[in-house]
Design an enzyme around this catalytic site. Structure first.
Site, PDB file in Angstrom:
ATOM      1  N   HIS A 156     -17.508  -5.695 -10.745  1.00 57.84           N
ATOM      2  CA  HIS A 156     -17.609  -5.978  -9.239  1.00 57.84           C
ATOM      3  C   HIS A 156     -16.406  -6.084  -8.655  1.00 57.84           C
ATOM      4  CE1 HIS A 156     -21.746  -7.389 -10.042  1.00 57.84           C
ATOM      5  NE2 HIS A 156     -21.334  -7.956 -11.270  1.00 57.84           N
ATOM      6  N   SER A 277       7.809   9.214   2.120  1.00 56.45           N
ATOM      7  CA  SER A 277       7.721   9.269   3.695  1.00 56.45           C
ATOM      8  C   SER A 277       9.057   9.051   4.193  1.00 56.45           C
ATOM      9  CB  SER A 277       6.894   8.096   4.131  1.00 56.45           C
ATOM     10  OG  SER A 277       6.970   7.998   5.418  1.00 56.45           O
ATOM     11  N   LYS A 283       7.668   3.845   0.600  1.00 56.94           N
ATOM     12  CA  LYS A 283       6.233   4.218   0.090  1.00 56.94           C
ATOM     13  C   LYS A 283       6.688   5.228  -0.946  1.00 56.94           C
ATOM     14  CE  LYS A 283       2.914   5.383   2.558  1.00 56.94           C
ATOM     15  NZ  LYS A 283       2.117   6.118   3.645  1.00 56.94           N
ATOM     16  N   GLU A 290      -5.061  11.622  -5.212  1.00 57.56           N
ATOM     17  CA  GLU A 290      -5.878  11.646  -4.077  1.00 57.56           C
ATOM     18  C   GLU A 290      -6.520  12.792  -3.826  1.00 57.56           C
ATOM     19  OE1 GLU A 290      -3.493   8.479  -1.241  1.00 57.56           O
ATOM     20  OE2 GLU A 290      -2.829  10.448  -1.327  1.00 57.56           O
TER      21      GLU A 290
END
Ligand code: ARG
Length: 335
Positions: A156, A277, A283, A290
């Protein structure tokens, strides 16, 4: 350009329809398989004495020339040919003259395209299997090095019990093993020869279906010629097995994406596989997992497309089936 079937037609095809109808833009992918099938077909017609030895050797050396010219980049299949089958036939006739027309004796593009695609897919499945094994090896190495690395095991998405990272990685190994098994089962149903079915009902020309099947490495032949030119189950099965494989790739991608967040901090991306970035220098973006997660949707989409394509299509071959190739090619490319 005059069509092979044009004698009965008064006017030529509307140029827009000609373009709409054509599959050469994508089925040129099958060029080597088409040549391979044609060589086997010619040898078979020679064995059954439909073609003379001289005609057969002319045809085979013409086909070899086309193959060499293609591999050397001197021949690029494309418009105005309608599809790869006509394209090779037209080129062969250009090279060796009227004898080239005899190659199509006792066959149709319907059994031809089925054979080409099956051979292409069989090779693709074998390549995918090697890629999956590579992935499993990388994962196994991570597991081996991390038997005593403890991570939280989740249910969960709640921390449940401590587990070894090796235990967690080996779960993926098992999933990919099932993917390999599924692809192997699909391969067995891909590897059946439709040759000899011709358009749908066979041919009265003397042919030897077992000869071409064996020559091309098919395990068996279709028992029913109508089924042979109509069966696209193997396409659905392949993309279905691929969709599950993509779901496993997407699952591990999602974990990598989570693990490299500041919140989890279980792992770091190396500079070689992350983007940054300029505005937010803190970042490190996990673009690769992805994209894998995102591309999973393409393969699911192809599965839906194929299932819908075969639904309600009456026997036997219908042009709808021309739509089988792009989903298959893109699924293989995406994986
Ligand atoms: N380009 C066609 C395909 O991909 C080849 C078979 C055409 N057969 C026909 N009867 N029109 O399906």
């Amino acid at each position: 350009m005059a069509k092979v079937w044009s004698k009965r037609f008064d006017s030529t095809l509307n140029p827009f329809i000609e373009k709409f109808n054509a599959s050469i833009g994508f089925d040129k992918t099958l060029i080597l398989e088409d040549i391979e099938c044609s060589i086997a077909h010619a040898k078979m017609l020679c064995k059954t004495q439909v073609l003379s030895l001289k005609e057969t050797s002319q045809i085979i050396s013409g086909l070899d020339t086309i193959k060499i010219e293609f591999l050397e980049g001197k021949f690029c299949p494309g418009a105005p040919s309608e599809d790869i089958h006509y394209c090779i036939e037209e080129k062969l006739i250009g090279l060796i003259g009227d004898t080239g027309k005899k190659l199509h004796t006792g066959r149709s593009r319907n059994d031809q395209v089925g054979a080409d695609l099956r051979i292409w897919l069989r090779k693709a499945i074998d390549n995918l299997d090697l890629l999956i094994i590579d992935l499993q090896k990388s994962m196994f190495n991570i597991a081996k090095a991390n038997v005593y690395t403890l991570i939280p095991g989740y249910t969960h998405m709640q921390r449940a019990q401590p587990v070894s990272l090796a235990h967690h990685m080996m779960a993926y190994l098992e999933m990919f093993e099932r993917d390999r098994e599924r692809l192997k089962e699909v391969r067995a149903r891909v590897n059946i020869s439709p040759l000899g079915a011709a358009a749908l009902a066979g041919t009265k020309i003397k042919i030897d279906r077992f000869f071409t099947a064996e020559e091309l490495g098919f395990e068996k032949i279709y028992k029913n010629s109508i089924d042979a030119v109509s069966d696209r189950d193997f396409c659905v099965e392949f993309v279905s097995a691929s969709a599950l494989l993509m779901s496993h790739l997407s699952k591990i991608s999602e974990e990598i994406i989570l693990w490299v967040t500041d919140e989890f901090s279980f792992a770091n991306l190396t500079d070689k596989c992350a983007t940054g970035s300029s505005l937010m220098p803190q970042k490190k973006n996990p673009d690769v997992p992805e994209l894998i997660r995102g591309k999973t949707g393409r393969v699911y989409g192809h599965l839906q497309a194929l299932l819908t394509m075969i639904k309600g299509v009456p026997l036997s071959y219908n042009k709808d089936f021309q739509e089988d190739k792009e989903p298959i090619f893109d699924t293989v490319e995406t994986i």
